[in-house]
Design an enzyme around this catalytic site. Structure first.
Site, PDB file in Angstrom:
ATOM      1  N   ASN A 158      56.109  44.141  44.772  1.00 19.54           N
ATOM      2  CA  ASN A 158      56.136  45.315  45.298  1.00 19.54           C
ATOM      3  C   ASN A 158      55.235  46.480  44.786  1.00 19.54           C
ATOM      4  O   ASN A 158      54.593  47.182  45.381  1.00 19.54           O
ATOM      5  CB  ASN A 158      57.673  46.253  45.509  1.00 19.54           C
ATOM      6  CG  ASN A 158      58.405  46.045  44.189  1.00 19.54           C
ATOM      7  OD1 ASN A 158      58.114  45.597  43.265  1.00 19.54           O
ATOM      8  ND2 ASN A 158      59.309  46.850  44.211  1.00 19.54           N
ATOM      9  N   ARG A 206      52.680  47.863  32.840  1.00 19.17           N
ATOM     10  CA  ARG A 206      54.202  48.476  32.339  1.00 19.17           C
ATOM     11  C   ARG A 206      54.648  47.616  31.281  1.00 19.17           C
ATOM     12  O   ARG A 206      55.318  48.139  30.142  1.00 19.17           O
ATOM     13  CB  ARG A 206      55.219  48.894  33.316  1.00 19.17           C
ATOM     14  CG  ARG A 206      56.283  49.831  32.660  1.00 19.17           C
ATOM     15  CD  ARG A 206      57.029  50.539  33.779  1.00 19.17           C
ATOM     16  NE  ARG A 206      58.249  49.639  34.455  1.00 19.17           N
ATOM     17  CZ  ARG A 206      58.828  50.125  35.291  1.00 19.17           C
ATOM     18  NH1 ARG A 206      58.606  51.182  36.082  1.00 19.17           N
ATOM     19  NH2 ARG A 206      59.620  49.172  36.133  1.00 19.17           N
ATOM     20  N   LYS A 232      53.830  35.664  34.569  1.00 20.85           N
ATOM     21  CA  LYS A 232      54.161  34.923  35.845  1.00 20.85           C
ATOM     22  C   LYS A 232      54.481  36.055  36.943  1.00 20.85           C
ATOM     23  O   LYS A 232      55.435  36.686  37.144  1.00 20.85           O
ATOM     24  CB  LYS A 232      55.542  34.296  35.788  1.00 20.85           C
ATOM     25  CG  LYS A 232      55.621  32.978  36.754  1.00 20.85           C
ATOM     26  CD  LYS A 232      55.660  33.365  38.321  1.00 20.85           C
ATOM     27  CE  LYS A 232      56.990  34.107  38.431  1.00 20.85           C
ATOM     28  NZ  LYS A 232      57.161  34.539  39.894  1.00 20.85           N
ATOM     29  N   PRO A 233      53.251  36.290  37.707  1.00 19.54           N
ATOM     30  CA  PRO A 233      53.394  37.289  38.819  1.00 19.54           C
ATOM     31  C   PRO A 233      53.867  36.817  39.841  1.00 19.54           C
ATOM     32  O   PRO A 233      54.275  35.667  40.148  1.00 19.54           O
ATOM     33  CB  PRO A 233      51.687  37.703  39.308  1.00 19.54           C
ATOM     34  CG  PRO A 233      51.112  36.238  38.916  1.00 19.54           C
ATOM     35  CD  PRO A 233      51.877  35.817  37.780  1.00 19.54           C
ATOM     36  N   GLU A 249      64.964  45.014  34.120  1.00 19.12           N
ATOM     37  CA  GLU A 249      64.919  46.005  35.486  1.00 19.12           C
ATOM     38  C   GLU A 249      65.069  45.390  36.709  1.00 19.12           C
ATOM     39  O   GLU A 249      64.374  44.889  37.254  1.00 19.12           O
ATOM     40  CB  GLU A 249      63.417  46.671  35.361  1.00 19.12           C
ATOM     41  CG  GLU A 249      63.247  48.065  35.981  1.00 19.12           C
ATOM     42  CD  GLU A 249      63.286  48.056  37.390  1.00 19.12           C
ATOM     43  OE1 GLU A 249      64.323  48.079  38.294  1.00 19.12           O
ATOM     44  OE2 GLU A 249      61.976  47.885  37.702  1.00 19.12           O
ATOM     45  N   ARG A 253      58.107  55.799  49.764  1.00 16.19           N
ATOM     46  CA  ARG A 253      57.468  55.501  48.719  1.00 16.19           C
ATOM     47  C   ARG A 253      57.334  54.027  48.884  1.00 16.19           C
ATOM     48  O   ARG A 253      58.305  53.286  48.775  1.00 16.19           O
ATOM     49  CB  ARG A 253      57.829  55.879  47.345  1.00 16.19           C
ATOM     50  CG  ARG A 253      56.705  55.548  46.201  1.00 16.19           C
ATOM     51  CD  ARG A 253      57.371  55.830  45.022  1.00 16.19           C
ATOM     52  NE  ARG A 253      56.194  55.290  44.002  1.00 16.19           N
ATOM     53  CZ  ARG A 253      56.518  55.177  42.550  1.00 16.19           C
ATOM     54  NH1 ARG A 253      57.936  55.011  42.364  1.00 16.19           N
ATOM     55  NH2 ARG A 253      55.754  54.551  41.710  1.00 16.19           N
ATOM     56  N   GLU A 296      70.264  46.720  48.686  1.00 20.46           N
ATOM     57  CA  GLU A 296      69.272  47.069  48.519  1.00 20.46           C
ATOM     58  C   GLU A 296      68.561  46.968  50.148  1.00 20.46           C
ATOM     59  O   GLU A 296      68.498  45.935  50.424  1.00 20.46           O
ATOM     60  CB  GLU A 296      68.280  46.613  47.823  1.00 20.46           C
ATOM     61  CG  GLU A 296      68.247  47.195  46.320  1.00 20.46           C
ATOM     62  CD  GLU A 296      67.210  46.923  45.364  1.00 20.46           C
ATOM     63  OE1 GLU A 296      66.462  47.952  44.943  1.00 20.46           O
ATOM     64  OE2 GLU A 296      67.256  45.728  44.981  1.00 20.46           O
TER      65      GLU A 296
END
Length: 493
Positions: free
Chosen positions: A166, A174, A189-190, A265, A293, A397
């Site tokens: 996302n 970060r 690892k994206p 996170e 957002r 979520e």
């Protein structure tokens, strides 16, 4: 794809410029077994390109590269590491427009919002370029006077960084920023849906002078096969993950074998509380920011809106008016404010949550049904009123542009409702009373709080949650601590 010929050429050029290979030991290469997969444009449900589908052999090669590079990288002076990050920051900002377009193509968010993320992502490199030279230690006299206490801080070692789809650039910087500043080598690892932004970032860092093996990038559709052996290898000393709580739990289990340092996170279920004394105009603007957002696909997105009963009607009407006016479309089109969701599974989840809420008695104010009149994975901004308290949409979520509204009559009730969740990442409170704001800040079980603000994220602040929303903090002065060990030396003089 839709758009002008110039736009199509620009899109094609941006895709062509990105390395579409694995980065291992400073070399761009195909997967060991030759496997690949397609990266999809979610706005049209069509492939953009193919990238390598890494497997265990590629992971082991990346691990060797990171382990071999670690001693030399740790010895590089902090100023040099900081200057490298600064050069990367400047190059990212110079290429902001093309990187934003690339992000929009693979993720779907409007280009204007992608440009905001590119700037946000770059800022992590600028912030940690300044923190690299502030890694400190200590020297003090022992309490009995017979010796000295010497403390030093050293890089934790090779790290595994796992980033989400996302925020495909910012969640990378970060983690990479503090790792570079601290002197740690990395395997990144994206997310398989959005690998291109990370590959572009890898090329930028190479061009800025990052030594071979310090940053290794593995694109894969088999994250378990790639990551678990790394976590159990004994060579990786830290894992940093941004993603779902379910995956985070699994990674924590796998990390326990080698007692790894972990930063997690994880999921969120953010309450957005509008108190009876709130400035209604500010609250509506804040709600739009907190909800919309990234098309609502953010762990910080307002997931549950608790509005004092005296303000519920005007707040709902104004919010619905704002959201219904937002232009929906492909993120590359002028004026678009709402792009597609990431994939078919994401839209299916949002659809089912809304349908269950409506079946339980919620009322649709605007939206409420997926947009099937166009290609891609679009869902319209949706406002639901009179949502029953036991609905799944208030407990999970949403990760979409849906705002469920619940009313309350007293602060104690709002606090109880807000805390009634396993998550605790971020909360939002709108009130004109300092006393009330302090009470909420102290009472809400949350890692972050937006007090009369709809956005809390900034590289200068510690980002993270409590309860099932994670462990550790990213960003701020403490962000680099996650990548450093403290060594104590007892000195007999």
């Amino acid at each position: 794809m839709t758009g002008t010929n110039d736009a199509l050429v620009s899109e094609k050029s941006v895709i062509e410029q990105v390395p579409k290979e694995l980065l291992i030991g400073g070399r761009w290469q195909l997967a060991a077994g030759g496997a690949s997969y397609e990266v999809e444009d979610p706005s049209v449900a069509e492939p953009l390109c193919t990238v390598p589908d890494a497997g265990p052999d590629d992971a082991q090669a990346a691990l060797r590269a990171a382990a071999d590079a670690q001693p030399g990288w740790a010895a590089v002076p902090p100023r040099e590491r900081g200057e490298l990050l600064r050069r990367c920051y400047e190059e990212i900002m110079r290429r902001q427009d093309e990187l934003a377009l690339l992000m929009t193509l693979e993720m779907g968010k409007p280009v204007a919002e992608s440009k905001g993320e590119i700037a946000y992502a770059a800022e992590f490199f600028r912030w940690f370029s300044e923190e690299a030279v502030r890694i400190d230690g200590g020297w003090q006299t022992a309490p009995d006077g017979n010796g000295r206490i010497w403390t030093m801080r050293q890089p934790v070692g090779p790290t595994l960084l796992i980033t989400p789809w996302n925020f495909p650039m910012a969640m990378g910087t970060r983690k990479i920023g503090p790792a570079v500043a601290a002197g740690c080598t990395m395997i990144v690892k994206p997310a398989h849906q959005t690998p291109l932004s990370m590959l572009a970032l890898g090329a930028i860092m190479q061009q800025a002078g990052l030594p071979d093996g310090v940053l290794n990038i593995l694109t894969t559709t088999h994250p378990g096969q790639v990551c678990e052996p790394l976590l159990r290898s004994g060579s990786i000393r830290k894992v940093s993950f941004t993603g779902s709580t379910a995956v985070g739990r699994k990674l924590l289990e796998q990390s326990a074998d080698q007692v790894l340092r972990t930063s997690m996170e994880l999921g969120g279920n953010a309450p957005f509380i509008v108190c009876e004394d709130a400035d209604l105009d500010k609250a509506v603007v804040g709600a739009v920011l907190a909800k919309m957002r990234n098309i609502g696909e953010a762990c910080t997105a307002a997931n549950r809106m608790y509005v004092h009963s005296s303000l519920a009607r005007p707040f709902t009407e104004r919010l619905a008016e704002k959201l219904s006016a937002m232009k929906i479309g492909r993120g590359t089109e002028p004026g678009v404010q709402v792009g597609p969701l990431i994939d078919a599974a994401g839209r299916k989840k949002v659809t089912s949550l809304v349908e269950e809420a409506l079946a339980a008695g919620a009322r649709t104010v605007i939206g409420g049904e997926p947009l099937n009149d166009r290609p891609g994975y679009f869902y319209p901004p949706t406002v639901l009123a009179e949502v029953p308290a036991d609905c799944r949409i208030l407990r999970e979520e949403i990760f979409g542009p849906v705002a469920p509204i619940v009313t309350f009559d007293a602060d104690d009730e709002a606090i109880r409702l807000a805390n009634d969740t396993e998550f605790g990442l971020v909360s939002y409170v709108f009130t004109e009373s300092l006393r009330r704001g302090v009470r909420y800040a102290e009472s809400l079980e949350t890692g972050m709080l937006g007090l009369n603000k709809g956005i809390v994220s900034t590289p200068a602040a510690p980002f993270g949650g409590v309860k099932h929303s994670g462990l550790g903090r990213e960003g701020g002065r403490v962000g680099i601590d996650e990548f450093l060990e403290t060594k104590y030396v007892a000195v007999d003089i």
